[in-house]
Design a protein around this motif. Structure first.
Motif, mmCIF file in Angstrom:
data_model
loop_
_atom_site.group_PDB
_atom_site.id
_atom_site.type_symbol
_atom_site.label_atom_id
_atom_site.label_comp_id
_atom_site.label_asym_id
_atom_site.label_seq_id
_atom_site.Cartn_x
_atom_site.Cartn_y
_atom_site.Cartn_z
ATOM 1 N N HIS A 168 0.862 -1.198 0.000
ATOM 2 C CA HIS A 168 0.000 0.000 0.000
ATOM 3 C C HIS A 168 0.892 1.240 0.000
ATOM 4 O O HIS A 168 2.101 1.162 0.247
ATOM 5 C CB HIS A 168 -0.952 0.011 1.202
ATOM 6 C CG HIS A 168 -0.276 -0.177 2.532
ATOM 7 N ND1 HIS A 168 -0.951 -0.270 3.709
ATOM 8 C CD2 HIS A 168 1.044 -0.262 2.878
ATOM 9 C CE1 HIS A 168 -0.103 -0.423 4.712
ATOM 10 N NE2 HIS A 168 1.106 -0.435 4.239
ATOM 11 N N SER A 170 0.570 3.571 2.109
ATOM 12 C CA SER A 170 0.698 4.082 3.475
ATOM 13 C C SER A 170 2.166 4.132 3.904
ATOM 14 O O SER A 170 2.527 4.890 4.817
ATOM 15 C CB SER A 170 -0.102 3.217 4.445
ATOM 16 O OG SER A 170 -1.446 3.126 4.033
ATOM 17 N N GLN A 173 3.520 7.588 3.981
ATOM 18 C CA GLN A 173 3.211 8.369 5.201
ATOM 19 C C GLN A 173 4.381 8.347 6.153
ATOM 20 O O GLN A 173 4.779 9.366 6.701
ATOM 21 C CB GLN A 173 2.071 7.695 5.982
ATOM 22 C CG GLN A 173 0.692 7.868 5.503
ATOM 23 C CD GLN A 173 -0.285 7.293 6.548
ATOM 24 O OE1 GLN A 173 0.004 7.252 7.752
ATOM 25 N NE2 GLN A 173 -1.431 6.862 6.082
ATOM 26 N N ARG A 194 0.068 -6.842 -4.604
ATOM 27 C CA ARG A 194 -0.385 -7.889 -3.677
ATOM 28 C C ARG A 194 -0.430 -9.214 -4.402
ATOM 29 O O ARG A 194 -0.814 -9.263 -5.576
ATOM 30 C CB ARG A 194 -1.769 -7.556 -3.119
ATOM 31 C CG ARG A 194 -1.670 -6.426 -2.118
ATOM 32 C CD ARG A 194 -2.952 -6.117 -1.432
ATOM 33 N NE ARG A 194 -2.848 -4.761 -0.888
ATOM 34 C CZ ARG A 194 -3.824 -4.085 -0.355
ATOM 35 N NH1 ARG A 194 -5.019 -4.641 -0.256
ATOM 36 N NH2 ARG A 194 -3.649 -2.873 0.111
ATOM 37 N N GLN A 208 -2.770 3.230 -5.821
ATOM 38 C CA GLN A 208 -3.469 3.873 -4.708
ATOM 39 C C GLN A 208 -3.089 5.349 -4.650
ATOM 40 O O GLN A 208 -2.057 5.758 -5.184
ATOM 41 C CB GLN A 208 -3.072 3.233 -3.369
ATOM 42 C CG GLN A 208 -3.626 1.832 -3.167
ATOM 43 C CD GLN A 208 -3.397 1.325 -1.757
ATOM 44 O OE1 GLN A 208 -2.452 1.732 -1.077
ATOM 45 N NE2 GLN A 208 -4.253 0.409 -1.316
ATOM 46 N N GLU A 210 -2.765 7.955 -1.382
ATOM 47 C CA GLU A 210 -2.826 8.090 0.068
ATOM 48 C C GLU A 210 -2.844 9.577 0.381
ATOM 49 O O GLU A 210 -2.194 10.360 -0.313
ATOM 50 C CB GLU A 210 -1.530 7.469 0.619
ATOM 51 C CG GLU A 210 -1.453 7.358 2.078
ATOM 52 C CD GLU A 210 -2.058 6.049 2.555
ATOM 53 O OE1 GLU A 210 -2.420 5.202 1.717
ATOM 54 O OE2 GLU A 210 -2.159 5.894 3.775
ATOM 55 N N PHE A 250 -3.155 1.238 11.517
ATOM 56 C CA PHE A 250 -2.457 2.519 11.647
ATOM 57 C C PHE A 250 -3.382 3.701 11.900
ATOM 58 O O PHE A 250 -2.924 4.843 11.959
ATOM 59 C CB PHE A 250 -1.609 2.777 10.398
ATOM 60 C CG PHE A 250 -2.295 2.335 9.121
ATOM 61 C CD1 PHE A 250 -2.165 1.032 8.672
ATOM 62 C CD2 PHE A 250 -3.073 3.218 8.410
ATOM 63 C CE1 PHE A 250 -2.818 0.610 7.519
ATOM 64 C CE2 PHE A 250 -3.720 2.806 7.245
ATOM 65 C CZ PHE A 250 -3.586 1.496 6.804
ATOM 66 N N THR A 251 -4.685 3.452 11.998
ATOM 67 C CA THR A 251 -5.602 4.551 12.312
ATOM 68 C C THR A 251 -6.530 4.138 13.451
ATOM 69 O O THR A 251 -6.886 2.971 13.592
ATOM 70 C CB THR A 251 -6.460 4.930 11.078
ATOM 71 O OG1 THR A 251 -6.903 3.737 10.427
ATOM 72 C CG2 THR A 251 -5.681 5.775 10.100
ATOM 73 N N GLY A 282 -10.587 3.784 2.454
ATOM 74 C CA GLY A 282 -10.447 3.611 3.893
ATOM 75 C C GLY A 282 -9.830 4.873 4.466
ATOM 76 O O GLY A 282 -9.134 5.612 3.764
ATOM 77 N N CYS A 283 -10.079 5.124 5.751
ATOM 78 C CA CYS A 283 -9.517 6.333 6.351
ATOM 79 C C CYS A 283 -9.534 6.231 7.867
ATOM 80 O O CYS A 283 -10.026 5.245 8.433
ATOM 81 C CB CYS A 283 -10.298 7.570 5.918
ATOM 82 S SG CYS A 283 -11.978 7.586 6.560
ATOM 83 N N ALA A 305 -5.606 10.205 7.934
ATOM 84 C CA ALA A 305 -5.054 9.609 6.717
ATOM 85 C C ALA A 305 -6.186 8.937 5.966
ATOM 86 O O ALA A 305 -7.205 8.561 6.551
ATOM 87 C CB ALA A 305 -3.983 8.585 7.074
ATOM 88 N N LEU A 306 -6.005 8.834 4.683
ATOM 89 C CA LEU A 306 -6.979 8.080 3.881
ATOM 90 C C LEU A 306 -6.251 7.441 2.712
ATOM 91 O O LEU A 306 -5.171 7.885 2.316
ATOM 92 C CB LEU A 306 -8.118 8.993 3.402
ATOM 93 C CG LEU A 306 -7.768 10.239 2.576
ATOM 94 C CD1 LEU A 306 -7.822 9.922 1.092
ATOM 95 C CD2 LEU A 306 -8.752 11.366 2.899
HETATM 96 N N1 DAH Z 1 -3.596 1.181 3.347
HETATM 97 C C1 DAH Z 1 -4.984 0.763 3.260
HETATM 98 C C2 DAH Z 1 -5.114 -0.379 2.265
HETATM 99 O O1 DAH Z 1 -4.255 -0.560 1.470
HETATM 100 C C3 DAH Z 1 -5.844 1.912 2.808
HETATM 101 C C4 DAH Z 1 -5.949 2.934 3.857
HETATM 102 C C5 DAH Z 1 -6.911 2.829 4.831
HETATM 103 C C6 DAH Z 1 -5.060 3.991 3.919
HETATM 104 C C7 DAH Z 1 -7.011 3.751 5.830
HETATM 105 C C8 DAH Z 1 -5.145 4.926 4.931
HETATM 106 C C9 DAH Z 1 -6.151 4.792 5.888
HETATM 107 O O2 DAH Z 1 -4.332 5.954 5.061
HETATM 108 O O3 DAH Z 1 -6.215 5.723 6.863
HETATM 109 O O4 DAH Z 1 -6.084 -1.091 2.312
#
Ligand code: DAH
Length: 344
Positions: A168, A170, A173, A194, A208, A210, A250-251, A282-283, A305-306
């Protein structure tokens, strides 16, 4: 006339030959190189001469034939350039022969639009490596050592497991927080990987985007406002969003974001499986432990974060029925997308 004189005479004739139209070129070809043409006839005569004479005359005969062929090409070529410079054969009203215009890949078009929406409200764009270490992809993001995402089934490990293709964005971040100080407002678009079987709904590589916002006093209301601004900017003012409680390591708290279905407007259809809602990302609020892992004081700062899949957003905009179509490189599919046809 003996053969050598006939060769010389024909050479002179070839050199002086002229043709102004395609018909005249064709007549020249038949008269010289056709079955009963002058050059062909000379070769027939050549076949009758004594062997010694053949030896001396042979190369000259070959040169003659080459000359005839070369002259034919020259006359043809001259016709073409005459047409360009305005002969009667040029039809200026004919449709233009234009080259094939390529278009941006749909994923590129949508990624650029997502980036535009965020940069308009002050987000920077950050990049990170696609081959990541465990810390940036997992451990700094609070993934416990036995988390299933670390499993061989989900992750492409490289170098015996020390590194992995990032699962991902993330991971970016962590890199941004490690190397910078709040206020941080950044997005990271990029490829992720993946280890999944390729089907209409899943691929082993996708994209993605982010987003991360860390500052003093960032609240869940800021997250919700940003989500509302983002979805309306991309899909139009009529869409609404809802958040469902969810879990990401992470959230905390975490949520899944649904958007009212763009096809039926919320009344129910095949795309939204008759629920009126489609999931888009997701967030959550960045877990204080993640801030601390990255050297940011969680007592002073907070953030949200999202993360969203670009293929999914693109599918909602263009109604692409099968994920595999993005990467089959079929121009009949790719030709349908231009930045200009984007709905926003
Ligand atoms: N990293 C998650 C995924 O790959 C997606 C995601 C969800 C990113 C929530 C975020 C978050 O920053 O806050 O499924």
């Amino acid at each position: 006339m003996n053969l050598i004189d006939r060769v010389a005479a024909l050479e002179a004739e070839l050199k002086n030959a002229q043709a102004r139209t395609a018909d005249e070129v064709e007549r020249f070809r038949v008269a010289m190189l056709g079955r009963n043409g002058a050059v062909t006839e000379l070769f027939d005569a050549f076949r009758q001469v004594a062997p010694e004479e053949k030896r001396t005359l042979g190369p000259r005969m070959n040169q003659l034939k080459q000359l005839a062929q070369q002259r034919l090409e020259e006359l043809k070529g001259a016709l073409g350039s005459e047409a360009e410079s305005g002969s009667d054969d040029l039809d200026l009203s004919a449709p233009a022969r234009t080259g094939h215009m390529g278009s941006l890949h749909p994923i590129t078009i949508v990624r650029q639009r997502i980036v535009d929406v965020f940069t308009r409200i002050g987000y920077t764009v950050s990049q990170g490596p696609e081959v990541e270490d465990d810390r940036h992809n997992f451990s700094a993001l609070n993934f416990p050592p036995d988390h299933p995402a670390r499993d061989m089934q989900d992750t492409f490990f490289v170098q015996g497991g020390d590194l992995a293709l990032r699962t991902h964005t993330s991971s970016v971040q962590v890199r941004v927080m490690e190397s910078g100080k709040p206020a941080i407002r950044t997005i990271s678009p990029g490829r992720v990987y993946r280890n999944e079987a390729i089907s209409a709904r899943a691929h082993c590589m996708f994209h993605q985007v982010e987003a991360l916002y860390v500052d003093e006093g960032v609240s869940f209301a800021d997250l919700k406002g940003t989500l509302d601004y983002f979805t309306k900017s991309l899909f139009g003012p009529e869409v609404s969003i809802r958040m469902r409680p969810s879990y990401f390591p992470f959230t905390e708290p975490s949520a899944e974001v649904d958007m009212s279905c763009t096809v039926c407007g919320g009344t129910g259809c095949n795309l939204c499986k008759h629920s009126g809602w489609v999931e888009i990302m997701g967030c959550g609020m960045v877990d204080p432990a993640v801030l601390a892992n990255c050297g940011i004081d969680p007592e002073r700062y907070s953030g949200f974060a999202l993360g969203m899949g670009v293929e999914r957003i693109t599918q909602l905009i263009y109604r692409v029925p099968d994920l595999r179509m993005y990467w089959e490189n079929d121009v009949r599919f790719l030709d349908q997308f231009t930045a200009g046809t984007f709905r926003s």
